[in-house]
Design an enzyme around this catalytic site. Structure first.
Site, mmCIF file in Angstrom:
data_model
loop_
_atom_site.group_PDB
_atom_site.id
_atom_site.type_symbol
_atom_site.label_atom_id
_atom_site.label_comp_id
_atom_site.label_asym_id
_atom_site.label_seq_id
_atom_site.Cartn_x
_atom_site.Cartn_y
_atom_site.Cartn_z
ATOM 1 N N LYS A 45 0.803 -1.213 0.000
ATOM 2 C CA LYS A 45 0.000 0.000 0.000
ATOM 3 C C LYS A 45 0.843 1.272 0.000
ATOM 4 C CE LYS A 45 -1.696 1.300 3.815
ATOM 5 N NZ LYS A 45 -2.450 1.521 5.069
ATOM 6 N N THR A 46 1.791 1.335 0.948
ATOM 7 C CA THR A 46 2.603 2.555 1.039
ATOM 8 C C THR A 46 3.448 2.725 -0.218
ATOM 9 O OG1 THR A 46 2.644 2.248 3.413
ATOM 10 C CG2 THR A 46 4.181 3.833 2.519
ATOM 11 N N ASP A 213 -5.110 7.849 3.338
ATOM 12 C CA ASP A 213 -4.736 6.488 3.742
ATOM 13 C C ASP A 213 -5.697 6.020 4.835
ATOM 14 O OD1 ASP A 213 -3.351 4.173 3.950
ATOM 15 O OD2 ASP A 213 -1.660 5.005 5.068
ATOM 16 N N GLU A 214 -5.834 4.718 5.001
ATOM 17 C CA GLU A 214 -6.696 4.136 6.050
ATOM 18 C C GLU A 214 -8.120 4.706 5.971
ATOM 19 O OE1 GLU A 214 -5.481 1.733 7.735
ATOM 20 O OE2 GLU A 214 -3.348 2.088 8.173
ATOM 21 N N GLN A 244 -9.980 -4.204 7.549
ATOM 22 C CA GLN A 244 -9.163 -3.761 8.682
ATOM 23 C C GLN A 244 -9.748 -2.530 9.368
ATOM 24 O OE1 GLN A 244 -4.735 -4.178 8.233
ATOM 25 N NE2 GLN A 244 -5.266 -4.337 6.066
ATOM 26 N N ARG A 597 -0.499 -9.655 10.788
ATOM 27 C CA ARG A 597 0.785 -9.015 11.100
ATOM 28 C C ARG A 597 1.942 -9.995 10.880
ATOM 29 N NH1 ARG A 597 -0.478 -5.024 9.619
ATOM 30 N NH2 ARG A 597 -2.368 -6.152 9.080
#
Ligand SMILES: [Zn+2]
Ligand SMILES: [Zn+2]
Lengths: 654, 423
Positions: A45-46, A213-214, A244, A597
Site C-alpha cells: 500500500k505505502t 490512507d486508512e 481492517q 501481522r
C-alpha cells in the site's frame, strides 16, 4: 547542456513504475477523478501511494498541490521519507495526519493564534468544570469517560446527549475563552471555516490532488472535511481495507469506504490482491476467517510466498503458562539468551529458520488488561520488551517535560509551563524560589516569569542559573531553527542527562526534523501544537531491538516475523466481557488484523483458566478458531503442571 | 606496585549465581585467593548497586574498600590483605546485524557510583536491568559502546570472553570475524579483549590484527571460590586510572593468570548431549555434523581461532605480557585426595594449606615446593610442581562441558605415595 525539467520528469516516470505490479501501477497512475484503492494487508500500500505521489509530480502536478492524509505521524513520516527518496529531493507536498492538516488550515485562517489541548489538558479542564458546577451530569462516569463521550459526539458530528448538554456548553466556552482547541476541534473548526465559499475555493485550488490512507477508519467529521476539500468529483484517491476497519468505537464508519463509489461520481476501484508479506498458510488462515464477514468487498489475497509452517494453536493452563510458552518460543528462535537457557532448551544451533532479533517478535492481545501478566513473564526472563501504546503513561515523561520547556520559551507568560520547567529535578528552581516567585506574581499581578526576574537579584547558585538559562533560551529562540533549539534545550536543561539518550526524545526530534531550518521564533507555537498530537505509537526507539507487546488496535500497519496472539478465548476474542453490544464483525476484523501481522509464523494461544478483572475464570477457546481450517493448524497442549527447571551446577562451593 | 586483579565476576543478582556472592564474601575470598583488586560485577543491577553503595566506601583512587562494619574475622592471618573493589558490570547484547543474530557480552568499567548510575539511567530506557545482574539488551554492541563512552571519558568497555561460541564478539555461533565488523568506526575505543577460559594469550596472538589489543583475563566467577581462577598481574599505581591506562597501553600489565585453555568449556568442538568431543580437524572431517545424531556440532574456541588466525601455532610476538597457566588449588587438592572438588575434605585441606602458607596465588606460583610438601603432602607438592611446569594431562572441554584434568596417572600416584613411606 542542462537537462530540461520535462525530460527529467519523463525519465522519472519511466523508471518509476517498474517495481510495481499491474494493479499497483493502475492505482498509482489513475490520476483523474475519484479512485478507491482496496489494499489488503501486505499488498504494498505505502509503496503504491508514494509512487502515486511521485508519478503526480512527474506529470507536472505542483508538489504543494498534493495533500496526503495518514492515520499516524509515524505513517506520515515513513511516507514522506519514501516519497522523497523516490523523487531524489524534498518537495513541498503536505503529508500528515488529519490533526496536522487541521492545524495547518487553522494556522492559516485564525489570525489570533490558538493552543491545542492534548488529552491530559482536556481532562484537566473537564475536571475543573465539574468541580465548579454544582450538578454532575452523569454521576458515575469518570472524567476520562466524559472526555471520550465529548470526543465521540464531535467525531460523529452529532449533538451530545441530553445529560451532557450543559457540561458540553461550559466546556466549549471554556475552550473559546482560552483560545484553545481540543483534538476533535482540529477537524470541526476547519469544517466551519470551509463553510465560507471563498475560503473553500482557495483550499480546493490549493490542494489539487488528495490521497487518504486508512480510509476505512475515517469518522463522519473527517469524511465531511474531505468532502469539502475534494468536492464531489474531485481528484481524491482513498486507500484502505474495509477488512481492517477497527475504529468504530471512536466513531469511525466502514460505510464510508463501502459507499465510496456511490459518494463520488465516476469513481474507479482498484483492488490490490497480491500479498508480499505472509506465508501462504497465514494468508489462507486469515482469509478463511474474514470471509465470514458480510460488510466487506468480496475477494481473496493471492500469496507470493511459500506455504510456510502451520499456524500453531496452543492450549495452556493459565496466563502464566501463556507467558512462559511465548518466552520459550522466542528463546528457541534466538538460540538461547544465556548459557543456562541454552542447556535447558537444548537448542544449540538455533531454530533452523532464519535468524532473528528481538524486534522480529510481537505479542498481540485484545485488551490492555492482559498486559500485566505478559509483562511479568518477560520481566522474569530478562528478554527486552516494549509495550507500545500503553495508555496514560506519559504523565511526567521525557517528552512532556521537553514540551513544557518549549512552551515556556515560546511564551514566557505561560505560567503553567514555566512552573513545570522550574520544578524539574535537574537545573530547576528550589522550591523556596518557586513559592517566592509565585507569591510575588500573585501579589503584584505579574506573570510568573516577570516575578522570577524581580526576585532574582537575591537568588544565588542554581536558582540564579535557572534564570540565566531561561534568558539564554529566549535569546536563542530568535537565532536558531527549531531542530537546533530543541537540541540546545534538551542538552542544557539537563533533560537529556535525566532521561538519557535512550530514545525518549526520538518522536520529538523526528517531528523537529520535519521543521528543518524553520526559525524557532516563527514556528515554535506550531511545533508545540504538532508535538501534542504525537501518539504513543510514535514512541519507537529504532536502535532498540525489543519484543513488542501491544493491542490489536496498535498493531495495525506493523509486521513481524513471528506473531503470538495471546488470549484467543471466548469473551476476549470476540470481546464480549463487560460488553453486551459487541460488534462481531468488527471483532473479527481485529483478529484478522492481528493474524495478518505475521510474516513467517503465527501462534494463537488460549488459556484454560485466566485471572481477569479480579477473578479467576475457566475459559473456552475463541469461536473464531473454528473458522480457521483444521488443515492449516498444528495443535499443541501444555499440560497443567509444568516441570520446574534445575538450577545451574556452578552453585556449589568450588 | 605489583598486584593481582580479577575484574569480571557476578553478584548474587545474576542468574545461576551463588547466594554467597555478597560484598562480604567477595572480600573474604579475594584474600584467600590473593586477588588485590576485584570487580564488583553487576553494577547495572539497581539492587546490587544499592548494596555496594551501602557497604563500600571510595578509597579516593577510583577503587573502593569494604566498610569496617562488614568485615569478618574469617580470613586466616596468613592471607590477610586489603582487597579493593572496582565497579564493573557485564551486559549481554542480543540483536541482528548483517542478517545474523548476534549475541555479544561486554564488560564495562566505571570509576564511581555517579557514572554507574548515569549509565544505568540510559540503559534502563532500553531493557530490564532488574531481571538479571547481567542484563540482556536488544542493543547493537556498538551502540552500547557509544553510550558507555558518552557516560564518562573514564569508562571502558571490553568484549567479554571473546571466543566463547554463543555469546562473544568472535564466537562461532553468533559473533563477528573482526572487531571492526562489530564496532565499526568506534573500534579504536576497544583497547582490550578478555581471552576467556577456553583460550590463552598464545592462541590469541595467532591473529596479527590483535597485536594492538591488550589481552586480559578474569574469572567470570559465579561463586566465591571461583574468584581469581583467571586474573591479571599489574605493576602500576593502585588506582582505577592506572589500571585502565595499563589496559589501554599494556604498559604496567605484567601478564595474566590463565586456565589451561583445554580445561575451558569450549576449547574443542563437539556435541554435549551426545557426549561427542571433536578436534577442529575431526570436525571438518565430519562436515561439522555430530557423528551420533547428525546435528551441527558446537564449534569451539580452538577451531574458531584456527579459522581466523593468520599465523602458525606457537608464534609469539616479542615484548608482550606473558602468562602463567594454572589449575585452581582446590582442583589440585581434589586430584591428590581423589575426592570431589566440592567435598568437605577438599575444603578442609584447602583452608589448612592456606593457613600455613598464605593465599592461593602465592602457593601456586611462589611458595617453595618443599614448604608445600611440609604443609600439605608430597603428592600435593609434586602436583603443584607439575602444574607450574605444565606437565599435566587434560581431556579438552567441549560444547559447555569443562575439560577434565589429570595430573597423575594411577601408577604414578601410587609411586609418589610410596616414596612418602620411605622418608
Ligand atoms: Zn558473559
Ligand atoms: Zn549429537
Amino acid at each position: 547542456m542542462a537537462v530540461s525539467a520535462s525530460s527529467e520528469r519523463t525519465a522519472l516516470r519511466l523508471n518509476l513504475l517498474q517495481t510495481l505490479n499491474e494493479s499497483q501501477r493502475r492505482a498509482a497512475t489513475a490520476l483523474e477523478g475519484p479512485v478507491l484503492v482496496v489494499a489488503g494487508p501486505g499488498t504494498g500500500k505505502t509503496l503504491t501511494i508514494v509512487h502515486r505521489i511521485a508519478y503526480l509530480i512527474s506529470r507536472g502536478v505542483r508538489p504543494e498541490g498534493i495533500l496526503a492524509v495518514t492515520f499516524t505521524n509515524r505513517a506520515a513520516r515513513e511516507m514522506r521519507e519514501r516519497a522523497e527518496a523516490l523523487l531524489g529531493s524534498p518537495r513541498g507536498m503536505f503529508i500528515g495526519t488529519f490533526h496536522s492538516l487541521g492545524i495547518r488550515i487553522l494556522a492559516g485562517e485564525l489570525s489570533g493564534g490558538f493552543t491545542v489541548y492534548d488529552r491530559q489538558e482536556q481532562v484537566r479542564l473537564i475536571r475543573a468544570l465539574l468541580k465548579k458546577s454544582a450538578s454532575r451530569p452523569c454521576a458515575k462516569a469518570s472524567v476520562t469517560v466524559i472526555a471520550e463521550k465529548i470526543s465521540r459526539a464531535k467525531n460523529l458530528f452529532a449533538e451530545p446527549d441530553e445529560k451532557m448538554r450543559g457540561l458540553y456548553e461550559e466546556y466549549q466556552s471554556a475552550l473559546r475563552k482560552d483560545s484553545a482547541l481540543d483534538f476533535d476541534d482540529l477537524i470541526l473548526r476547519p469544517i466551519e471555516l470551509l463553510g465560507n465559499t471563498d475560503t473553500l475555493k482557495r483550499y480546493r485550488e490549493m490542494f489539487s490532488h488528495i490521497i487518504v490512507d486508512e480510509y476505512q477508519d475515517i469518522s463522519p467529521a473527517q469524511y465531511r472535511l474531505l468532502r469539502l476539500l475534494a468536492g464531489r468529483s474531485g481528484n481524491i484517491c482513498a486507500v484502505g481495507d474495509p477488512d481492517q476497519a477497527i475504529y468504530a468505537f471512536r466513531g469511525a464508519d466502514v460505510e464510508h469506504f463501502l459507499g465510496f463509489e456511490r459518494d463520488f461520481e465516476g469513481a474507479e476501484t482498484v483492488v490490490l490482491t497480491r500479498n508480499y508479506r505472509s506465508t501462504e498458510t497465514v494468508l489462507k488462515a486469515s482469509g478463511a476467517l474474514i470471509r465470514n464477514n458480510t460488510r466487506r468487498i468480496p475477494g481473496e489475497l493471492r500469496p507470493s510466498r511459500e506455504r510456510g509452517r502451520p499456524v500453531t494453536v496452543v492450549s495452556v493452563p493459565d496466563e502464566r503458562a501463556e507467558g512462559e510458552v511465548i518466552v520459550g518460543e522466542i528463546e528457541k528462535r534466538i538460540g538461547g539468551t544465556s548459557h543456562q537457557r541454552l542447556f535447558r532448551t537444548g537448542e544449540m544451533d538455533g531454530h533452523g529458520g532464519e535468524p532473528c532479533g528481538f524486534s522480529d517478535f510481537a505479542v498481540i492481545f485484545r485488551t490492555n488488561a492482559q498486559v500485566k501478566a505478559m509483562e511479568e513473564a518477560f520481566a522474569a526472563s530478562g528478554i527486552p520488551y516494549q509495550v507500545v501504546g500503553r495508555p496514560q503513561r506519559l504523565k511526567r515523561s521525557a517528552a512532556a517535560d521537553a514540551i513544557s520547556c518549549l512552551s515556556a520559551i515560546a511564551d514566557p507568560a505561560d505560567g503553567e509551563a514555566l512552573r513545570r520547567v522550574a520544578s524539574m529535578e535537574q537545573r530547576g528552581l528550589s522550591s523556596e524560589a518557586i513559592s517566592e516567585a509565585s507569591a510575588r506574581a500573585e501579589n503584584e499581578g505579574l506573570s510568573l516569569y516577570e516575578a522570577m526576574k524581580a526576585c532574582a537579584h537575591r537568588w544565588t547558585g542554581g536558582d540564579r542559573k535557572f534564570l540565566v538559562m531561561m534568558e539564554r533560551f529566549l535569546e536563542l529562540k530568535n537565532r536558531l531553527s527549531i531542530d537546533a533549539l530543541l537540541d540546545v534545550v534538551l542538552e542544557e536543561s539537563g533533560l537529556r542527562m535525566v532521561y538519557g539518550d535512550g530514545g525518549s526524545f526520538t518522536p520529538l526530534e523526528n517531528l523537529a526534523s520535519a521543521y528543518r531550518g524553520l526559525p524557532a521564533s516563527e514556528a515554535l507555537a506550531g511545533f508545540i501544537n504538532d508535538s501534542k498530537i504525537l501518539s504513543p505509537a510514535d514512541a519507537y526507539d529504532p536502535r532498540v531491538h525489543a519484543v513488542t507487546l501491544m493491542t490489536m488496535h496498535t498493531a495495525k500497519g506493523l509486521e513481524f516475523k513471528v506473531v503470538f496472539i495471546a488470549g484467543v478465548e471466548d469473551g476476549l476474542i470476540p470481546y464480549t466481557l463487560n460488553k453486551d453490544d459487541a460488534d462481531i464483525e468488527e471483532e473479527r476484523r481485529l483478529f484478522y488484523v492481528g493474524m495478518t501481522r505475521a510474516k513467517d509464523e503465527l501462534f494463537l494461544i488460549h488459556a484454560r483458566r485466566r485471572f481477569l478483572y479480579g477473578r479467576r475464570l475457566p475459559r473456552q477457546p475463541s469461536p473464531f478458531l473454528d473458522e480457521v481450517p483444521e488443515g492449516l493448524i498444528k495443535r499443541v497442549t501444555v499440560p497443567d503442571r509444568i516441570r520446574r527447571e534445575k538450577r545451574d551446577d556452578q552453585m556449589g562451593l568450588f | 606496585m605489583r598486584f593481582v586483579a580479577d575484574l569480571h565476576i557476578h553478584s548474587k543478582y545474576s542468574r545461576a549465581t551463588s547466594r554467597e556472592m555478597s560484598p562480604e564474601s567477595i572480600w573474604k575470598w579475594a584474600q584467600l585467593k590473593g586477588v588485590n583488586v576485584v570487580g564488583t560485577g553487576d553494577f547495572t543491577h539497581p539492587g546490587w548497586l544499592n548494596e555496594l553503595r551501602e557497604k563500600l566506601e571510595p578509597a579516593g583512587n577510583g577503587l573502593f574498600t569494604l566498610k569496617d562494619d562488614y568485615r569478618t574475622a574469617e580470613v586466616p592471618d596468613s592471607c590477610r590483605a586489603e582487597p579493593f573493589f572496582l565497579l564493573s558490570a557485564e551486559i549481554s547484547c542480543i540483536y541482528s546485524k548483517g542478517g545474523r543474530t548476534r549475541k555479544i557480552h561486554s564488560i564495562v568499567f566505571v570509576p564511581d557510583f555517579a557514572d554507574a548510575a548515569r549509565l544505568n539511567a540510559v540503559l534502563s530506557g532500553i531493557g530490564n536491568l532488574r531481571a538479571d545482574g547481567r542484563p540482556i539488551l536488544g542493543l547493537d554492541a556498538k551502540e552500547l559502546l557509544k553510550m558507555v563512552l558518552d557516560v564518562s571519558t573514564d569508562a571502558m568497555l571490553v568484549p567479554a570472553h571473546a571466543w566463547t561460541p554463543h555469546f562473544s564478539v568472535f564466537g562461532a555461533m553468533s559473533g563477528f570475524d573482526s572487531l571492526e565488523e562489530c564496532f565499526e568506526e568506534l573500534t579504536p575505543h576497544i583497547h582490550a579483549i578478555e581471552t576467556g577460559l577456553s583460550s590463552d594469550p598464545q592462541m590469541n596472538r595467532r591473529l596479527s590484527r590483535l597485536d594492538g589489543i591488550t589481552l586480559i583475563s578474569n574469572s567470570d566467577a559465579h561463586s566465591p571460590a571461583k574468584i581469581g581462577r583467571e586474573a591479571n598481574i599489574f605493576d602500576t599505581d593502585l588506582s582505577y586510572g592506572a589500571i585502565m591506562e595499563a589496559v589501554r597501553t599494556k604498559k604496567g600489565l605484567l601478564g595474566t593468570i590463565e586456565f589451561f585453555p583445554e580445561e575451558g568449556k569450549y576449547h574443542y568442538d563437539g556435541h554435549r548431549l551426545c557426549g561427542v568431543s571433536l578436534s577442529p580437524r575431526e570436525t571438518i572431517e565430519h562436515d561439522y555434523l555430530c557423528p551420533v545424531c547428525g546435528r551441527r556440532v558446537t564449534v569451539g574456541v580452538m577451531h574458531r581461532v584456527e579459522e581466523l588466525a593468520d599465523r602458525q601455532e606457537g608464534f609469539s610476538p616479542p615484548g608482550l605480557p606473558g602468562f602463567h597457566s594454572l589449575i585452581p588449588l582446590p582442583e589440585i587438592i581434589s586430584e591428590t585426595l581423589k575426592v570431589g572438588v566440592n567435598s568437605k575434605k577438599v575444603n578442609n585441606e584447602y583452608l589448612k594449606v592456606l593457613s600455613s602458607l598464605g593465599n592461593e596465588f602465592e602457593i601456586l606460583m611462589e611458595t617453595p615446593l618443599e614448604d608445600i610438601g611440609r604443609a600439605g603432602s608430597p603428592l600435593l607438592m609434586e602436583a603443584v610442581s607439575r602444574v607450574r611446569t605444565g606437565r599435566i594431562h587434560i581431556a579438552p572441554g567441549f560444547d559447555g562441558e569443562y575439560g577434565r584434568i589429570r595430573i597423575f596417572e594411577k601408577v604414578e600416584r601410587e609411586e609418589i605415595k610410596g616414596q612418602k613411606m620411605l622418608f
